[in-house]
Motif scaffolding. Sequence first.
Motif, PDB file in Angstrom:
ATOM      1  N   VAL A  62       0.780  -1.233   0.000  1.00  9.22           N
ATOM      2  CA  VAL A  62       0.000   0.000   0.000  1.00  9.22           C
ATOM      3  C   VAL A  62       0.814   1.286   0.000  1.00  9.22           C
ATOM      4  CG1 VAL A  62      -2.007  -1.119   1.032  1.00  9.22           C
ATOM      5  CG2 VAL A  62      -0.310  -0.025   2.514  1.00  9.22           C
ATOM      6  N   ASN A  63       2.138   1.157   0.213  1.00  5.03           N
ATOM      7  CA  ASN A  63       2.976   2.349   0.205  1.00  5.03           C
ATOM      8  C   ASN A  63       4.347   1.980  -0.324  1.00  5.03           C
ATOM      9  OD1 ASN A  63       4.801   4.572   1.334  1.00  5.03           O
ATOM     10  ND2 ASN A  63       2.774   5.308   1.898  1.00  5.03           N
ATOM     11  N   SER A  64       4.993   2.913  -0.996  1.00  3.89           N
ATOM     12  CA  SER A  64       6.292   2.667  -1.615  1.00  3.89           C
ATOM     13  C   SER A  64       7.438   2.629  -0.610  1.00  3.89           C
ATOM     14  CB  SER A  64       6.575   3.746  -2.666  1.00  3.89           C
ATOM     15  OG  SER A  64       5.599   3.673  -3.682  1.00  3.89           O
ATOM     16  N   GLU A  65       7.209   3.079   0.615  1.00  2.27           N
ATOM     17  CA  GLU A  65       8.237   3.062   1.649  1.00  2.27           C
ATOM     18  C   GLU A  65       8.217   1.719   2.378  1.00  2.27           C
ATOM     19  OE1 GLU A  65      10.381   5.550   2.032  1.00  2.27           O
ATOM     20  OE2 GLU A  65       9.366   6.689   0.468  1.00  2.27           O
ATOM     21  N   PHE A  66       9.286   1.434   3.131  1.00  2.65           N
ATOM     22  CA  PHE A  66       9.287   0.247   3.983  1.00  2.65           C
ATOM     23  C   PHE A  66       8.374   0.531   5.174  1.00  2.65           C
ATOM     24  CE2 PHE A  66      13.508  -0.067   1.957  1.00  2.65           C
ATOM     25  CZ  PHE A  66      13.322  -1.302   1.344  1.00  2.65           C
ATOM     26  N   TYR A  67       7.529  -0.430   5.515  1.00  2.00           N
ATOM     27  CA  TYR A  67       6.602  -0.202   6.620  1.00  2.00           C
ATOM     28  C   TYR A  67       6.213  -1.514   7.275  1.00  2.00           C
ATOM     29  CZ  TYR A  67       2.982  -1.612   3.269  1.00  2.00           C
ATOM     30  OH  TYR A  67       2.226  -2.301   2.356  1.00  2.00           O
ATOM     31  N   LEU A  68       5.809  -1.434   8.528  1.00  2.00           N
ATOM     32  CA  LEU A  68       5.230  -2.572   9.238  1.00  2.00           C
ATOM     33  C   LEU A  68       3.717  -2.423   9.299  1.00  2.00           C
ATOM     34  CD1 LEU A  68       7.753  -2.966  12.192  1.00  2.00           C
ATOM     35  CD2 LEU A  68       7.613  -4.304  10.094  1.00  2.00           C
ATOM     36  N   ASP A  69       3.261  -1.235   9.626  1.00  2.00           N
ATOM     37  CA  ASP A  69       1.841  -0.908   9.652  1.00  2.00           C
ATOM     38  C   ASP A  69       1.627   0.294   8.753  1.00  2.00           C
ATOM     39  OD1 ASP A  69       0.965  -2.795  11.521  1.00  2.00           O
ATOM     40  OD2 ASP A  69       1.447  -1.489  13.206  1.00  2.00           O
ATOM     41  N   ALA A  70       0.516   0.306   8.075  1.00  2.00           N
ATOM     42  CA  ALA A  70       0.152   1.467   7.271  1.00  2.00           C
ATOM     43  C   ALA A  70      -1.291   1.818   7.595  1.00  2.00           C
ATOM     44  CB  ALA A  70       0.304   1.165   5.787  1.00  2.00           C
ATOM     45  N   ILE A  71      -1.512   3.033   8.038  1.00  2.00           N
ATOM     46  CA  ILE A  71      -2.844   3.472   8.424  1.00  2.00           C
ATOM     47  C   ILE A  71      -3.122   4.809   7.758  1.00  2.00           C
ATOM     48  CG2 ILE A  71      -4.338   4.178  10.335  1.00  2.00           C
ATOM     49  CD1 ILE A  71      -2.496   2.407  12.137  1.00  2.00           C
ATOM     50  N   ALA A  72      -4.268   4.892   7.107  1.00  2.00           N
ATOM     51  CA  ALA A  72      -4.701   6.157   6.524  1.00  2.00           C
ATOM     52  C   ALA A  72      -6.170   6.350   6.878  1.00  2.00           C
ATOM     53  CB  ALA A  72      -4.518   6.158   5.011  1.00  2.00           C
ATOM     54  N   VAL A  73      -6.475   7.461   7.501  1.00  2.00           N
ATOM     55  CA  VAL A  73      -7.853   7.832   7.799  1.00  2.00           C
ATOM     56  C   VAL A  73      -8.086   9.127   7.041  1.00  2.00           C
ATOM     57  CG1 VAL A  73      -9.525   8.436   9.577  1.00  2.00           C
ATOM     58  CG2 VAL A  73      -7.726   6.772  10.077  1.00  2.00           C
TER      59      VAL A  73
ATOM     60  N   LYS B  52       3.061  10.961  -0.966  1.00  2.00           N
ATOM     61  CA  LYS B  52       3.816  10.332   0.119  1.00  2.00           C
ATOM     62  C   LYS B  52       3.934   8.825  -0.081  1.00  2.00           C
ATOM     63  CE  LYS B  52       2.915  13.838   3.596  1.00  2.00           C
ATOM     64  NZ  LYS B  52       2.341  14.140   4.909  1.00  2.00           N
ATOM     65  N   GLY B  53       3.811   8.382  -1.319  1.00  2.00           N
ATOM     66  CA  GLY B  53       4.048   6.981  -1.629  1.00  2.00           C
ATOM     67  C   GLY B  53       2.847   6.062  -1.550  1.00  2.00           C
ATOM     68  N   TRP B  54       1.646   6.582  -1.263  1.00  2.00           N
ATOM     69  CA  TRP B  54       0.467   5.724  -1.200  1.00  2.00           C
ATOM     70  C   TRP B  54       0.168   5.152  -2.569  1.00  2.00           C
ATOM     71  CZ3 TRP B  54      -1.043   4.026   3.279  1.00  2.00           C
ATOM     72  CH2 TRP B  54      -0.798   4.799   4.414  1.00  2.00           C
ATOM     73  N   ARG B  55      -0.007   3.844  -2.640  1.00  2.00           N
ATOM     74  CA  ARG B  55      -0.260   3.139  -3.896  1.00  2.00           C
ATOM     75  C   ARG B  55      -1.757   2.848  -4.006  1.00  2.00           C
ATOM     76  NH1 ARG B  55       4.507  -0.594  -5.431  1.00  2.00           N
ATOM     77  NH2 ARG B  55       2.722  -1.771  -6.194  1.00  2.00           N
ATOM     78  N   THR B  56      -2.469   3.751  -4.676  1.00  2.00           N
ATOM     79  CA  THR B  56      -3.926   3.664  -4.722  1.00  2.00           C
ATOM     80  C   THR B  56      -4.409   2.411  -5.444  1.00  2.00           C
ATOM     81  OG1 THR B  56      -3.982   5.109  -6.664  1.00  2.00           O
ATOM     82  CG2 THR B  56      -4.255   6.149  -4.520  1.00  2.00           C
ATOM     83  N   GLU B  57      -3.644   1.922  -6.411  1.00  2.00           N
ATOM     84  CA  GLU B  57      -4.070   0.711  -7.123  1.00  2.00           C
ATOM     85  C   GLU B  57      -4.111  -0.496  -6.180  1.00  2.00           C
ATOM     86  OE1 GLU B  57       0.389   1.131  -7.539  1.00  2.00           O
ATOM     87  OE2 GLU B  57      -1.323   2.485  -7.778  1.00  2.00           O
TER      88      GLU B  57
END
Length: 70
Positions: free
Chosen positions: A7-18, A36-41
């Motif tokens: 869901v995001n182009s960065e390295f992450y453990l959790d991704a939260i978007a409200v 900010k790297g959010w991958r909408t597809e």
Amino acid sequence: MIDEPCVNSEFYLDAIAVVLAHDLEEALAKLAEENKGWRTEDLRKLPCSVYPADKAAVIFSELRGIIPHL
């Protein structure tokens, strides 16, 4: 390889978007606008919750690092 959305182009453990928007498409567009790297597809592949803005609701609540009481 696991076939799950990224869901995001960065390295992450959790991704939260409200996001406050009229509908899912507007919310995804707002995330994309931030650049900010959010991958909408890939976000489209995940279940989401849409809450009407004219009703009271808890949108997000989370506690992390809790030590359970004995």
